[in-house]
Design an enzyme around this catalytic site. Structure first.
Site, short mmCIF file in Angstrom:
data_model
loop_
_atom_site.label_atom_id
_atom_site.label_comp_id
_atom_site.label_asym_id
_atom_site.label_seq_id
_atom_site.Cartn_x
_atom_site.Cartn_y
_atom_site.Cartn_z
N HIS A 89 -14.30 -11.16 -6.46
CA HIS A 89 -13.17 -10.39 -6.70
C HIS A 89 -12.14 -11.40 -7.03
O HIS A 89 -12.45 -12.77 -6.42
CB HIS A 89 -12.61 -9.61 -5.67
CG HIS A 89 -12.91 -10.06 -4.43
ND1 HIS A 89 -11.47 -11.06 -3.43
CD2 HIS A 89 -13.50 -10.10 -3.42
CE1 HIS A 89 -12.11 -11.49 -2.39
NE2 HIS A 89 -13.33 -10.94 -1.92
N ASP A 91 -8.75 -12.11 -6.40
CA ASP A 91 -7.30 -12.25 -5.12
C ASP A 91 -7.89 -12.16 -3.91
O ASP A 91 -8.72 -12.16 -3.07
CB ASP A 91 -6.81 -10.62 -4.70
CG ASP A 91 -8.02 -9.21 -4.25
OD1 ASP A 91 -9.00 -9.35 -5.19
OD2 ASP A 91 -7.40 -8.68 -3.73
N ASP A 119 -13.39 -16.72 0.96
CA ASP A 119 -13.36 -15.52 0.12
C ASP A 119 -11.94 -15.13 -0.73
O ASP A 119 -10.70 -14.61 -0.40
CB ASP A 119 -13.02 -14.65 1.78
CG ASP A 119 -12.64 -13.05 1.57
OD1 ASP A 119 -13.42 -12.77 0.20
OD2 ASP A 119 -12.02 -12.86 1.91
N GLU A 149 -9.58 -6.41 -4.05
CA GLU A 149 -10.71 -5.99 -3.15
C GLU A 149 -9.47 -6.08 -1.63
O GLU A 149 -10.77 -5.03 -1.22
CB GLU A 149 -11.13 -6.89 -3.38
CG GLU A 149 -12.50 -7.02 -2.87
CD GLU A 149 -12.45 -7.47 -1.08
OE1 GLU A 149 -13.90 -6.93 0.01
OE2 GLU A 149 -11.55 -7.87 -1.29
N GLU A 150 -8.50 -7.24 -1.63
CA GLU A 150 -7.94 -6.85 -0.68
C GLU A 150 -7.01 -5.92 0.27
O GLU A 150 -6.46 -6.28 1.70
CB GLU A 150 -7.30 -8.70 0.01
CG GLU A 150 -9.23 -9.62 -0.62
CD GLU A 150 -9.45 -9.18 0.38
OE1 GLU A 150 -9.55 -8.70 1.50
OE2 GLU A 150 -10.65 -10.89 0.53
N GLU A 178 -19.84 -12.43 -2.03
CA GLU A 178 -19.04 -12.73 -0.80
C GLU A 178 -19.72 -13.79 -0.03
O GLU A 178 -20.44 -13.31 -0.31
CB GLU A 178 -19.09 -11.09 0.11
CG GLU A 178 -18.28 -10.06 -0.75
CD GLU A 178 -16.55 -9.74 0.09
OE1 GLU A 178 -16.26 -11.15 0.20
OE2 GLU A 178 -16.13 -9.57 -0.96
N HIS A 352 -10.17 -15.09 5.51
CA HIS A 352 -8.29 -14.58 5.99
C HIS A 352 -8.20 -15.46 6.85
O HIS A 352 -6.99 -14.80 8.06
CB HIS A 352 -8.36 -13.04 6.29
CG HIS A 352 -9.52 -11.79 5.24
ND1 HIS A 352 -9.06 -10.64 5.74
CD2 HIS A 352 -9.77 -12.53 3.90
CE1 HIS A 352 -9.72 -9.92 5.08
NE2 HIS A 352 -10.08 -11.19 3.85
#
Length: 388
Positions: A89, A91, A119, A149-150, A178, A352
């Site tokens: 992903h 984003d 990530d 995705e987030e 991932e 994150h």
């Protein structure tokens, strides 16, 4: 530190990435430096599309490039007996003063530090660097770069393509980039959120004896959760540890009112041997007689490590596969009948976080391993990359 291309045009963004295709570590930094918080992926998606066009025009196999919104799918069409999907992903979660990227030393290791590093801009760098290095792959490859995705599941670009263009995602095996510490994590647990409601009788708090306190009744629900021992379920040779947790609680009307309702929000992470319906049945029985309402549910994914392509990937990467305890988009591939694993640089423990980072050594090793699986005749030889 990578130079900051914030004001550059899409073509300049692409040129900046193309110059680093031979160095996945520098490519990771340059990808990080193109901000792509969920909902704002277009700039990076435009650049990735141009990079893929550049790769397709090079000495490797041609790519059939398609786009749906900010999701880009690029596939080889060599007519080989197996097709592997490699997805990542574009984003990230919001920035926390952690861009532009930096090279730092953390616990004695050189890392790329910054939003998206693990990530999963490092996973995207792994994809692009491998795609650029392919010459004679032993399997057809579909490269997938997707948006959203987030955030809420209904916005997920991979899910959108699965609904609108399932043929784009046809394959025998899928690899999702991932963060997995550059090792293989098979499948994933499912997740379901429910609301468990206790009721009561409203009354003035000065005369509490005339009412029934719904919040007090919720103590029974919380006690059941606190005393529960989560199962570990073996699925296709991997041990998936489940969890059952209260993640929210609400109730109360006013500071002088006995509440007549309390809602406990519960998240159950269930092993991929269970279906969503079975997970709901378990929760309904566990909390009886209190009513249970499902608010969100996503199926897990069996690892599928018995499939020939998965076995070949295990042999190429080495090491012992582990279960993925969190939910990831491998479940979307599983729903399409494509077994999938998580494989990418970095630790999910730093995803994150304000100090998000990825070890440079893992970016290099994951890229080299993926390339060796797809094109055993090729070897990753990182090059010094100009910073222009």
């Amino acid at each position: 530190m990578s130079s900051d291309p914030h004001d550059s045009a899409p073509a300049a963004d692409a040129a900046h990435l193309i110059a680093a295709l031979g160095d996945p570590v520098e490519l990771t930094a340059r990808l990080c430096d193109i901000p792509s918080v969920s909902g704002d992926e277009t700039r990076l998606a435009d650049a990735v599309a141009e990079v893929l066009a550049h790769i397709s025009a090079g000495p490797g196999p041609d790519l059939d490039i398609r786009r749906d919104g900010d999701t880009i799918v690029a596939a080889t069409r060599l007519g080989l007996p197996e097709r592997v999907l490699v997805a990542g992903h574009l984003d990230t979660v919001p920035i926390e003063d952690n861009l532009p990227s930096e090279r730092r030393t953390v616990d004695g290791a050189e890392v790329v530090w910054g939003r998206g590093a693990c990530d999963m801009k490092a996973g995207v760098a792994m994809q692009l660097a491998t795609a650029a290095a392919l010459r004679s792959p032993t399997r057809d490859v579909t490269w997938i770069f997707y948006d959203h995705e987030e955030v809420e599941a209904e916005l997920n670009g991979l899910g959108r393509v699965a609904r609108a263009h399932p043929d784009w995602l046809a394959g025998d095996f899928a690899i999702l980039g991932e963060p997995s510490n550059a090792g293989i994590e098979g499948g994933c647990n499912g997740t379901i959120r429910v609301e468990v409601t206790t009721d009561g009788v409203r009354a003035h708090s000065a005369r509490a004896f005339t009412g029934v306190n719904a919040i007090h009744r919720a103590a029974d629900v919380l006690t059941r959760l606190a005393e529960h021992t989560a199962e570990t379920v073996r699925v296709d040779g991997l041990d998936y540890r489940e969890s059952l947790s209260a993640v929210g609680i609400r109730g109360g009307v006013a500071g002088n009112v006995i509440p007549d309702e309390c809602v406990v929000v519960v998240n159950y992470r269930f092993a991929p041997a269970k279906s969503p319906a079975e997970a709901e049945e378990f929760l309904t029985a566990f909390f009886a007689p209190y009513p249970v309402r499902v608010t969100d549910c996503s199926a897990g994914a069996r690892p599928g490590l018995d499939r020939p392509a998965a076995q070949a990937f295990l042999a190429a990467i080495g090491g012992e596969p582990a279960p993925k305890l969190g939910w990831t988009d491998v479940a979307r591939f599983s729903e399409l009948g494509v077994p999938a694993v998580n494989f990418g640089p970095g630790s999910a423990l730093f995803a994150h976080r304000a100090d998000e980072h990825v070890p440079c050594s893992e970016v290099v090793s994951a890229t080299a391993d993926l390339l060796r699986f797809l094109d055993p005749a090729q070897r990753l030889t990182p090059q010094e990359t100009p910073l222009a």
